[in-house]
Design an enzyme around this catalytic site. Structure first.
Site, PDB file in Angstrom:
ATOM      1  N   HIS A   1       0.823  -1.212   0.000  1.00 33.92           N
ATOM      2  CA  HIS A   1       0.000   0.000   0.000  1.00 33.92           C
ATOM      3  C   HIS A   1       0.857   1.263   0.000  1.00 33.92           C
ATOM      4  O   HIS A   1       2.047   1.211   0.318  1.00 33.92           O
ATOM      5  CB  HIS A   1      -0.918   0.023   1.231  1.00 33.92           C
ATOM      6  CG  HIS A   1      -2.143  -0.821   1.077  1.00 33.92           C
ATOM      7  ND1 HIS A   1      -2.139  -2.176   1.319  1.00 33.92           N
ATOM      8  CD2 HIS A   1      -3.414  -0.507   0.699  1.00 33.92           C
ATOM      9  CE1 HIS A   1      -3.355  -2.664   1.093  1.00 33.92           C
ATOM     10  NE2 HIS A   1      -4.143  -1.669   0.713  1.00 33.92           N
TER      11      HIS A   1
ATOM     12  N   LYS B   1      -0.938   4.931   4.728  1.00 32.57           N
ATOM     13  CA  LYS B   1      -1.903   4.021   5.344  1.00 32.57           C
ATOM     14  C   LYS B   1      -1.635   3.856   6.845  1.00 32.57           C
ATOM     15  O   LYS B   1      -0.490   3.707   7.270  1.00 32.57           O
ATOM     16  CB  LYS B   1      -1.853   2.649   4.634  1.00 32.57           C
ATOM     17  CG  LYS B   1      -2.917   1.698   5.125  1.00 32.57           C
ATOM     18  CD  LYS B   1      -3.170   0.568   4.155  1.00 32.57           C
ATOM     19  CE  LYS B   1      -4.200  -0.416   4.683  1.00 32.57           C
ATOM     20  NZ  LYS B   1      -5.515   0.205   4.957  1.00 32.57           N
TER      21      LYS B   1
END
Ligand SMILES: NC(=O)C1=CN([C@@H]2O[C@H](COP(=O)(O)OP(=O)(O)OC[C@H]3O[C@@H](n4cnc5c(N)ncnc54)[C@H](O)[C@@H]3O)[C@@H](O)[C@H]2O)C=CC1
Ligand SMILES: O=C(O)C1=N[C@H](C(=O)O)C[C@H](O)C1
Length: 262
Positions: free
Chosen positions: A152, A156
């Site tokens: 990701h 995040k």
């Protein structure tokens, strides 16, 4: 027209969702919510200057009577209170925010049942991720040694990702818990083998440039299988959100997983 409030409207997903709702012929945006925003109306943001949509900063100010569906893309710390608030005000939540604990989901399901309100919590609204989870569950029946790598963007907050955790939970429905790797192995650097979910290892990568990606790796004697999905853009989540919003009014319980509405 489905009357919608978007919670977390200043965030990456919230902003993309506001655009989707405004462009959808069956949806009406009746409010946006973000306690960290300063705007009183969405029209204070240049690109939305033609609109008249109230922006709320605290739950108690929200004109709940006007809202049918609450779309939540906020933060792991905020999501429980938001969804509880929606359910208690007979608003159907469509929740993308990750990080809810199992016991919190169970509590929200009880509140939904008591109030006879339908809702959805979806760890991932992308069809590629929904399919990956289903394929992975099927594959684990024959190849029970599994590791998950999720990748990701570096903003995040939660690790592992909600999708990776849900993938592991779905696989665990058909895979018996067992140790993977050498029982005598040592981690020369702590954490090298990743998080442990019933013996399955989950590895979280955070890098600039990435959006949301997952690989599930299966190994068996003399062979391997890799299943991979990539969200290159946040628009990948929007058709799933739109489907959920359109169908959620007919539900009477809080569901987990977009596959329940497809
Ligand atoms: N289910 C899915 O398909 C997807 C889920 N997500 C999840 O959505 C969540 C949000 O992701 P991003 O948009 O990237 O984060 P972000 O950090 O860009 O946005 C979150 C927004 O929520 C706001 N916020 C914080 N507390 C709040 C509260 N109490 N009520 C309302 N708003 C509040 C923040 O001010 C911020 O603007 C994360 O949990 C992420 O994992 C992200 C992409 C897809
Ligand atoms: O934070 C994100 O970006 C994403 N979060 C969800 C998750 O934790 O699985 C869904 C998707 O991976 C994007």
């Amino acid at each position: 027209m489905v009357k919608i409030l978007v919670a977390g409207f200043k965030g990456r997903m919230g902003h993309t969702t506001v655009e989707m709702v405004l462009n959808h012929p069956g949806f009406e945006l009746v409010g946006v919510y973000d306690p960290h925003s300063i705007e009183k109306n969405l029209n204070e943001i240049n690109e939305f200057s033609e609109l008249d949509v109230p922006a709320y900063h605290q739950l108690s100010d929200i004109a709940t009577g006007k809202v049918e569906v609450w779309i939540d893309f906020t933060s792991p710390k905020a999501v429980f209170e938001n969804v509880k608030f929606a359910l208690e005000h007979h608003i159907s939540p469509v929740v993308g925010t990750t990080g809810l604990k199992d016991e919190q989901v169970a509590q929200l399901q009880r509140i939904a049942k008591k109030n006879q309100v339908g809702g959805l919590i979806a760890p991932n609204f992308g069809i590629s991720a929904v399919l990956l989870m289903q394929f992975a569950k099927q594959a684990a029946k024959y190849l029970p040694d599994v590791e998950i790598i999720e990748m990701h963007h570096d903003k995040k907050l939660d690790a592992p990702s909600g999708t990776a955790l849900n993938t592991a939970k779905m696989i665990a429905e058909i895979r018996s818990e067992h140790y993977q790797g050498n029982p005598d192995e040592t981690e020369v650097l702590p954490g090298a083998r990743g998080a442990n979910f019933q013996g399955m290892r989950i590895h979280s990568v955070r890098l600039p440039g990435y959006v949301a990606h997952e690989q599930v790796l299966f190994g068996g004697p003399g062979e391997a299988l890799t299943i991979r999905q990539d969200s290159f853009d946040r628009s990948s989540f929007m058709s799933g959100v739109a489907v959920a919003v359109s169908k959620i009014g007919k539900q009477h319980e809080l569901l987990v997983g977009l596959e329940n509405l497809l």
